[in-house]
Design an enzyme around this catalytic site. Sequence first.
Site, short mmCIF file in Angstrom:
data_model
loop_
_atom_site.label_atom_id
_atom_site.label_comp_id
_atom_site.label_asym_id
_atom_site.label_seq_id
_atom_site.Cartn_x
_atom_site.Cartn_y
_atom_site.Cartn_z
N HIS A 217 13.34 -50.74 8.04
CA HIS A 217 13.30 -49.47 7.00
C HIS A 217 14.85 -49.37 7.00
O HIS A 217 15.40 -48.57 5.77
CB HIS A 217 12.63 -48.35 7.25
CG HIS A 217 11.29 -48.61 6.59
ND1 HIS A 217 11.13 -48.97 5.32
CD2 HIS A 217 9.96 -48.53 7.27
CE1 HIS A 217 9.87 -48.77 5.06
NE2 HIS A 217 9.07 -48.82 6.23
N GLY B 3 1.64 -43.58 12.01
CA GLY B 3 2.36 -44.28 13.01
C GLY B 3 3.84 -44.20 13.49
O GLY B 3 4.03 -43.71 14.63
N ALA B 4 4.57 -43.79 12.41
CA ALA B 4 6.07 -43.67 12.70
C ALA B 4 6.52 -43.40 11.13
O ALA B 4 5.68 -43.51 10.06
CB ALA B 4 6.53 -44.79 13.21
N HIS C 278 9.22 -52.58 12.53
CA HIS C 278 8.90 -51.90 11.16
C HIS C 278 9.73 -50.90 10.71
O HIS C 278 10.47 -50.94 9.66
CB HIS C 278 7.24 -51.41 10.94
CG HIS C 278 6.95 -51.08 9.76
ND1 HIS C 278 6.31 -51.69 8.63
CD2 HIS C 278 7.00 -49.79 8.95
CE1 HIS C 278 6.13 -51.24 7.62
NE2 HIS C 278 6.58 -49.93 7.53
N GLU C 279 9.84 -49.91 11.54
CA GLU C 279 10.83 -48.78 11.25
C GLU C 279 12.17 -49.36 11.29
O GLU C 279 12.95 -48.52 10.45
CB GLU C 279 10.41 -47.59 12.15
CG GLU C 279 9.02 -47.24 12.16
CD GLU C 279 8.47 -46.89 10.93
OE1 GLU C 279 9.24 -46.22 10.10
OE2 GLU C 279 7.17 -47.13 10.73
N GLU D 297 8.09 -37.67 3.92
CA GLU D 297 7.88 -38.63 3.00
C GLU D 297 6.43 -38.30 2.68
O GLU D 297 5.38 -38.25 3.65
CB GLU D 297 7.91 -40.08 3.47
CG GLU D 297 7.78 -41.13 2.69
CD GLU D 297 8.13 -42.58 3.15
OE1 GLU D 297 8.47 -43.25 2.22
OE2 GLU D 297 8.02 -42.82 4.44
N GLU E 61 7.89 -50.33 1.93
CA GLU E 61 6.90 -50.78 2.92
C GLU E 61 6.26 -52.03 2.87
O GLU E 61 6.11 -52.62 4.13
CB GLU E 61 5.68 -49.86 2.35
CG GLU E 61 5.94 -48.26 2.68
CD GLU E 61 6.39 -47.79 4.13
OE1 GLU E 61 6.25 -48.55 4.90
OE2 GLU E 61 6.80 -46.70 4.04
N GLU F 67 10.69 -43.57 9.32
CA GLU F 67 11.78 -44.09 9.56
C GLU F 67 13.17 -43.38 9.00
O GLU F 67 14.12 -43.89 8.67
CB GLU F 67 12.02 -45.38 8.51
CG GLU F 67 11.81 -45.08 7.13
CD GLU F 67 10.84 -45.13 6.33
OE1 GLU F 67 10.37 -45.03 5.14
OE2 GLU F 67 9.47 -44.79 7.21
N ASN F 68 13.04 -41.91 9.32
CA ASN F 68 14.30 -41.33 9.15
C ASN F 68 15.42 -41.88 9.72
O ASN F 68 15.55 -42.46 10.69
CB ASN F 68 14.07 -39.93 9.85
CG ASN F 68 12.85 -39.32 9.81
OD1 ASN F 68 12.04 -39.13 8.67
ND2 ASN F 68 11.74 -39.30 10.70
#
Length: 970
Positions: A393, A353-354, A389-390, A206, A412, A356-357
């Site tokens: 997503h 941080g991460a 958070h992830e 991304e 986001e 979200e795949n």
Amino acid sequence: MLNRRKKIGIAIGAGVAAAIALIVIVVVSTNKKGDPDNDGKDDGKDDKDDIGPLDGPWDNIRLPENIKAKAYKLSLHINWEHMNYTGTQEVTMDVTGEETKYFLIHTVGLVIDKAATTLHKLGGKSDEELTIKRTFMDTEKKPELRHDFYVVESEEAVAAGSYKMKISFAGQVQTEKLTGMYRSKYERKLQDGGTEMIYQVSTDFEPVDARSAFPCFDEPAQKAKWTTDIKVTFPAGIDIHEYNIISNMPLKEDLSREGQVLSGSFMESVPMSTYLVCFAVSDFLYKEATYTRDDDSTVTMRVYARREQEFQDSADYALEVTPDIIKEYEKFYKVPYPLPKLDQIALPEFNSGAMENWGIITYRESSLLYNPTTSSTAEKQRVCAVIAHEAAHQWFGNIVTMAWWNDLWLNEGFASFVEYYGIDAAEPDWNILDFFYPDEMTTAMNFDSSPSSHPISVQVSSPEELSGLFDTISYRKGSSINWMMMKFMGDDKFADGLAQYIADFQYGNAAMVDLFDSLNKVANVNVTKVMLTWTLQMGFPYVTASLDTSIPGSTTITLEQDRFIVGEAKDDDTSEFDYKWHIPFSYVYKVKDGDVKTSDIHWIWSDNDTSKTVTVNEEIEWIKGNADGNFYYLVNYEDDNLAALANALEAGELPKATDKTSLVYDVFRLAETNHVEYDKALDMTKYAKTETEYVVLSRILSEVLSAGDGVKSDDTAYGNLWKYVAEMLKPRVDDMGWDPKSDNEPITAPKMRDMALRNYCKAVQDKTDTTVQEALTKFTEFVADPKTKKSEIKDVFTTVMRTAIIYDDDSNTNWNSMWQLLQDSDWEADQRIYIAALARSKNETVLRKMIEDSFAEDAKAGTWRYLYYVSYHGDHYDLAWELLQDNWDEYAVKYNTTSFTMGYLVEIPEVFDTQEKYNEVAAFFKSKESNIGTGLKTVEETLSKIKSNIKWKADHFENVKTWFTNVELE
């Protein structure tokens, strides 16, 4: 320390070797013939003298709308020793509308075998191979283009229908940058005392880095199903039975291991955008749990981490909270998580941080792993927040994806908003919703008040601009206006509207107005009308509230809105709404000699109301606007009302922490812009010795330190600042102590303890102070036995480390001990705390050497972080700026394609407050435009901040200096 790395060779298969050899030969040939870019990235068919028309669909940054990907078959073969690979991409696509000759697909940095590119029309008994007239990169037509298009031109125009394109390519795994398909690494400690470098290959695509790994239609609206085959050839000496490959979907069958070749084929995915495609190759182990729904359907959940026991033990917390979070989101969105599995992997090196795949969320280690023995409560909260958070997503972003990056906030902003409900489901005792206003809204407004801000929905015209959208506006303002929508619609109606939106657009794409349309179906107000004023113009308003109590037993409240901006607006700064907003206004008020009450919402309609009047059939002593801090604006008050609010703060009449926090925040922002006298704002902090709410005291402390930093050039005022802070915090230091009062402390207790102790130890400026001495003793004990002692100080670890450096001796004894602790540490969260503490040294020679060493290959926690932490401290502003300039080119090579990191570096000089420094900073970045990359937008923001600092100094220096000089101290 012995650094032992294996030195081994590789024998690759004949087919792969031939492919690589062919690529090298053709590249050389292409360059001899005069590759227009001289980059060696095109090969195969000879260029013809007739390259066709110069103008075409490649002139647009967007793909043509008449071609839509349906399915991909991706095959990759990675050479582990040389970190390169070959591959084929087969994409099935639909052509609609008018006939076309041009098939555009994204690719950058790859070697394309033009001669092997094929195009087929699908349908009938057999596929029909079409004649390709020419293939070219967009830069062959126009060298200035940077749209990353590989164009396949058919001999004849083709009509609407289904087609298949197959492309063979080769590429290099990134080893210098953490984007695209890249290599990460860490040093594993061996039993003989040596170390061994361990590598992983993973992806981070991304927003537009999928095209750097393989050709694809690299836009979010191009959602298609993916079938992926991955093969890895390892060198002799590596045990491939320790390695695994994971991707978005489960394996079709177990991994194959033949000789030194590891391979896996993955099930077909659901339709998804290219930026969500992911795979990872590592020797990590995993822990597994099963999430079971009421209907007995299941999702397999795994957490992958380094195989060392400390890291495996630290995976348990993620497995514990993830099922609770997913269950809450299924309830919230009313749509089940659609995949059969959810992998989470902790990578030693990761850009953000991460990510979200879909079905394989990638994290930096400190964002996923929590060690219950040695990790702090703050680390636990961060891990839970990032997971929430992830996971959010997987619905907002994955199931429903924004149609284009201008609506990134739909991804986001919603994930940043919904994560609070995920955390609350996993950890209900934390009362995490109380943190929304101080963590989200104030951060967003700090950024959004700048003349260099931008609307939440904004058009972009280059890949660098796309990356630059991953900023405070998309995340924090996005979450804040979602919270605002929920509060003026009502929690239940908002949730119903979101569920309708997910149901209407699942597995597809949507724009901002689609969301508003779904919410309108259940709302009692025109959501579209309201929200366009918040999304299509930058910034936010302040509302001035005036009270008229001239009629006994009644109060008239007059409300007027104005744009809030820190600094001067740009000459071209215009808005179709003339910087007016539709505002939901609510307030808390105290009835004379009576109770404190909360009002309903009163709408200020910008197209109807030049001012709004509200009549209350009671005589009011004071009002505090924006009840509970639910809405995205500031409130200004007349002097009498402001004085009454100051008294209410001291008397404890404002019962909610969010109301106290938002009042303090509003007053200081309005003081900054001359709507309130700064000394009156500072006067409101005098009661803080008695404030026991963490979110309120932390806001007061932040405002006092910020004001004091502006007068650091005056020794008396600056000295009194620290005395004032020490006196403010001393009651909390005495009350909290160093150790928990019980095993069931609220989450705010360790936060309050660390904040109070850390800032008190710095502020008291006395090495003989009892609290400082205790911190230094704890540091000495920790250095002697870090494994045992860490658990005793885990929630005050930051305080102990920073205090040790602040009060270090002239021989840098503590600094040298901590530097060794950093080198010995495998735990990224600790590494960051060490670096932040080390950066507080008063010894410039030591700091210069630290920055030099940060460029070593084995530097802990990321090269950029060392300089960024040095820049935190007032004594080091000039040094940090000097070192940034001296090392710019090295930083640029590492980070200029990475929005987050480049932004952190570019903002280092934003602390300056003179015209001379402004000119110096502007000139430097002007000279570096060619390699700033994604940091270009941050340059504008940094210069704007320096301008604001200059104005603050002119407007407020004398007032603030006088206040701190004369403030009464014990």
